[in-house]
Design an enzyme around this catalytic site. Structure first.
Site, PDB file in Angstrom:
ATOM      1  N   CYS A 335       0.832  -1.204   0.000  1.00 58.51           N
ATOM      2  CA  CYS A 335       0.000   0.000   0.000  1.00 58.51           C
ATOM      3  C   CYS A 335       0.873   1.264   0.000  1.00 58.51           C
ATOM      4  CB  CYS A 335      -0.961  -0.041   1.184  1.00 58.51           C
ATOM      5  SG  CYS A 335      -2.410   1.036   0.965  1.00 58.51           S
ATOM      6  N   HIS A 430      -3.657  -5.605   1.045  1.00 60.14           N
ATOM      7  CA  HIS A 430      -3.395  -6.008   2.429  1.00 60.14           C
ATOM      8  C   HIS A 430      -3.789  -7.484   2.585  1.00 60.14           C
ATOM      9  CE1 HIS A 430      -2.560  -1.981   3.889  1.00 60.14           C
ATOM     10  NE2 HIS A 430      -3.621  -1.544   3.233  1.00 60.14           N
TER      11      HIS A 430
END
Length: 487
Positions: A335, A430
């Protein structure tokens, strides 16, 4: 099955184990024929999760939902605060960001009247579908300067007509003062809601605390319903960032050393919980240049403030180490960490920072622009050329331009992430290390015959162990009896 009143776990302070006890009770109830669901009116955390309908809630409530064997929903955590700077947080209401406020604006403003109504609305929706709702408070229930604006502890307990249990951490010391002081500071209406005390993190023989139990009951007039032993052999994701400080911080010999750069605004550090369960992996969190230099793999994790963390990396010289190690060991980005590995990060709308643009580490040929729209979605994807479909989730505010055919993953037929063709890669996904095959690939960098655990099976076993822990040490018979009456 008899309808039960809500069960609520509150604390004498932060990090006393409320989330653990809540999760364990959820699993115990599920095993015993109930249909429980977790609820926390307001959560402050940088660990979050995407629901199946693409909304964002605190990671702890998603874990508790998993313990209940149900999908997480936004009603389980209607208000989420995500710190983005020293005194500022993004407010996520019913799964969507609604703005940013300073701590002073949030905790001293009158907007919490609206948030309280929204929280109650979510609770009632959840309670209409589940039996019972297992609620969790936040911090201490005796914060006198804040509690008249409280929407997560005793006011929420009263609105839900919940049977409340006070959790205290005996391991930190001062348990008599913390329990007695907490109870004495409650108003009469609050004290009436407390049905029991739970002593958590007890080391040694609980029989040694028999006299202490009696003394607490005499002092408070409230029964002690459980003395829960310190459970080192049960692994459940922690919610509180305090737990991160107890993590390993150095490399060791004869293991695959994976260093996670400890960012100031690190988010979703639970991404790496699966790696910690591998006997051949030493996962450690550090900003030490010396310890980063010892790593076999370096991971830059997610962050709530990409540009500010990127600037801090350069200030501390961490960028020099990462660039030096690139090409010799895998450098991975998740991310915000993925965004940092590109040529630059732009923030034209000041989504996260007042800095409009910052040069990245330029290891990947990618460019990122932060946007006003947050992407929260669960994903199924194909990693590299692996045959098995993997699972993960996205939570980010940014778009990254990647050259054609330099992707890491395929998501619904579309390219995602960046792979340099050697060993380094980045992704918005994630939970990527919850996939067995991906962890196996990492292990085989140093141990060619190794195979990773099935993390989903591992987590299920831990929930069951936690339920056994509850069954053996907490008087669930009295808790059920209390909830079968009007509290």
């Amino acid at each position: 099955m008899q309808k039960l009143q809500p069960i609520m776990l509150v604390g004498t302070g932060s990090d006393v184990g409320k989330s653990w006890v809540t999760t364990g009770i959820c699993r115990w109830l599920k095993q015993n024929g109930y249909e429980p669901a977790p609820f926390k009116a307001q959560n402050m955390s940088l660990n979050s999760f995407s629901t199946p309908d693409n909304l964002e809630i605190g990671r702890a409530q998603a874990v508790q939902a998993e313990a209940c064997c149900i999908a997480p929903t936004v009603e389980m955590n209607p208000v989420l605060l995500k710190p983005s700077s020293v005194n500022k947080s993004q407010i996520v209401l019913h799964g969507k960001p609604v703005g940013d406020q300073t701590a002073k604006e949030y905790f001293l403003g009158d907007n919490k009247k609206r948030l309280f109504e929204e929280a109650k609305k979510s609770f009632y929706q959840l309670a209409s579908k589940h039996n019972p709702v297992v609620m969790e408070g936040a911090g201490s229930i005796s914060e006198l300067n804040l509690k008249h604006r409280d929407i997560v502890n005793m006011r929420m307990a009263e609105a839900a007509n919940a049977c409340v249990y006070l959790v205290a951490d005996i391991d930190r010391g001062g348990v008599f003062g913390s329990v007695y002081g907490t109870v004495e500071l409650l108003e009469d209406w609050e004290r009436k809601l407390i049905k029991g005390i739970i002593i958590n993190k007890f080391r040694g023989d609980a029989a040694l605390f028999v006299d202490g139990k009696k003394k607490l009951e005499e002092l408070t007039g409230i029964p002690v319903l459980g003395i829960l032993p310190y459970a080192k052999d049960i692994v459940i994701e922690e919610e509180d960032s305090v737990a991160l400080n107890a993590r390993v911080a150095t490399a060791v010999e004869n293991k695959l050393n994976i260093a996670v750069v400890k960012l100031h605004y690190m988010s979703n550090y639970t991404d790496f919980q699966s790696l910690e369960q591998e006997a051949l992996i030493n996962l450690y969190f550090t900003r030490s240049l010396e310890e980063l230099n010892k790593a076999d793999v370096i991971i830059i994790p997610g962050t709530k403030n990409t540009i500010e963390d990127l600037i801090a990396l350069k200030k501390d010289g961490i960028d020099v180490i990462i660039k030096k190690k690139y090409g010799h060991i895998p450098i991975l980005g998740i991310c915000g960490g993925y965004q940092m590995l590109g040529k630059f990060v732009k923030d034209p709308f000041s989504v996260e920072s007042n800095v409009k643009e910052e040069e990245g580490l330029a290891l990947f040929n990618i460019e990122t622009t932060l946007s006003k729209t947050k992407q929260t979605i669960q994903r199924s994807f194909e990693f590299k050329d692996f045959e098995k479909t993997c699972e993960g989730y996205e939570i980010h505010m940014g778009e990254t331009i990647v050259p054609k055919n330099k992707h890491l993953n395929i998501v619904n037929g579309k390219e995602e992430g960046y792979f340099d063709g050697d060993r380094s890669w980045g992704t918005y996904l994630h939970g990527i290390f919850d996939n067995q095959e991906i962890v196996t690939e990492l292990l085989q960098l140093k141990f060619p015959e190794a195979k990773a655990k099935d993390y989903k099976v591992f987590k299920a076993s831990q929930f069951d162990k936690l339920a056994d822990w509850i069954d053996e040490n907490l008087d669930m018979e009295i808790i059920l009896k209390n909830s079968s009456q009007i509290c």
